[in-house]
Design an enzyme around this catalytic site. Sequence first.
Site, PDB file in Angstrom:
ATOM      1  N   GLN A 234      -5.885  30.746   3.363  1.00  0.00           N
ATOM      2  CA  GLN A 234      -5.121  29.667   2.994  1.00  0.00           C
ATOM      3  C   GLN A 234      -3.953  29.958   2.285  1.00  0.00           C
ATOM      4  OE1 GLN A 234      -8.227  28.343   0.329  1.00  0.00           O
ATOM      5  NE2 GLN A 234      -6.731  27.787  -1.488  1.00  0.00           N
TER       6      GLN A 234
ATOM      7  N   ASN B 179     -15.598  32.425   1.931  1.00  0.00           N
ATOM      8  CA  ASN B 179     -14.107  32.067   1.412  1.00  0.00           C
ATOM      9  C   ASN B 179     -12.848  31.921   2.295  1.00  0.00           C
ATOM     10  OD1 ASN B 179     -12.857  30.704  -0.979  1.00  0.00           O
ATOM     11  ND2 ASN B 179     -12.708  33.003  -2.106  1.00  0.00           N
TER      12      ASN B 179
ATOM     13  N   HIS C  80     -13.107  24.591  -6.578  1.00  0.00           N
ATOM     14  CA  HIS C  80     -12.683  25.323  -5.465  1.00  0.00           C
ATOM     15  C   HIS C  80     -13.824  25.043  -4.286  1.00  0.00           C
ATOM     16  CE1 HIS C  80     -11.247  28.518  -2.533  1.00  0.00           C
ATOM     17  NE2 HIS C  80     -12.298  29.167  -2.828  1.00  0.00           N
TER      18      HIS C  80
ATOM     19  N   CYS D 138      -8.190  24.475   0.082  1.00  0.00           N
ATOM     20  CA  CYS D 138      -9.583  24.936   0.222  1.00  0.00           C
ATOM     21  C   CYS D 138     -10.464  24.238   0.871  1.00  0.00           C
ATOM     22  CB  CYS D 138     -10.092  25.481  -0.914  1.00  0.00           C
ATOM     23  SG  CYS D 138     -10.261  24.317  -2.115  1.00  0.00           S
TER      24      CYS D 138
END
Length: 345
Positions: A142, A310, A289, A148
């Site tokens: 990102q 992630n 997050h 996110c």
Amino acid sequence: MASNFDFQLILAAVLLLGAFASQATALDEEPSMLERHEKWMVHHGRSYKNDAEKAKRFKIFEQNVKFIESFNKAGNQSYKLGVNKFSDLTNEEFKATMLNEGKAPPRPRPSKPASLLNESLAEVPEYLDWREKGAVTDIKNQGYCGCCWAFSAVAAMEGITQIRTGQLMRLSEQQLLDCNLKNYGCRGGWMTWAFQFIMDNGGLVMDSDYPYQAVQQSCNAQNSGNSAATITGYQEVASGESALLAAVTYQPVSVILTHDGGMFQYYASNSGIFSGNDGAGDCGSGFRHAMTIIGYGTSDDGMEYWLAKNSWGTGWGENGYMRMARGINARGVCGIAMEASYPTA
């Protein structure tokens, strides 16, 4: 036979050489750290605008490395820390750059009540990795845009699309970032708002048709046509790890973590199973997050874990992934089991 004078000269020379050796050793310590920083810069493609900035970043890097080594030497947790792509940032810089703070828009609620899949958990396998079933695209990055939420939502949608159709597609986060205006773009958002937008929009296009730019721009209607995949709805998962486990057995699931950066910043390759700042699941508060749970398992020493994808590139974590402790408190490590959701096909 040597005179007393000769003996004194020899002794003085030995002491002098010892002093020089000690001084050389002391001087070697800083170049060693400097060399580590230089190698780290090359490995992560980092450069600085001037010598003053480089000196500042070196001091931060040095402090972080010493903290990491001290933490690992203590050996009090189920995981270790490591030097990674964020090792020249202070914790405050890391939080400001990579995490979301402040109020998010209210979450939309599913049009129909959530149902707990596999309520008895009788059919839940002991181990699951959706990568092995072809339902997970490679790690994305990102960058320095706090979207996110878009990466988590897209990863979950890519998963259910592959499960439904047998085709793994790289879908567009940038389309969500530009066009889903009920979320806050690079300042945060909810995956449920993303799922609602995808339904209303009739799907998402391929990443190749609307590539990621790491900054919010005006919605490009031309790039937004010809959706490659769509969803029929979404569900919120009931709070608690049992409900999350049941959902993950069917598909990758979006989750929200609450933490303050802390040890999260230094989670690196071969770190082990992350169990919070205190080893008991507490990760601090104030920042959010989003990640995507793509599986779970049990380590060789018997510790249960979640497998999370992630969106910080392969230079963080275990090649971009993270193993997080499972079953250590009611909320899940970093509150991972409190605000999960998934799209339906």
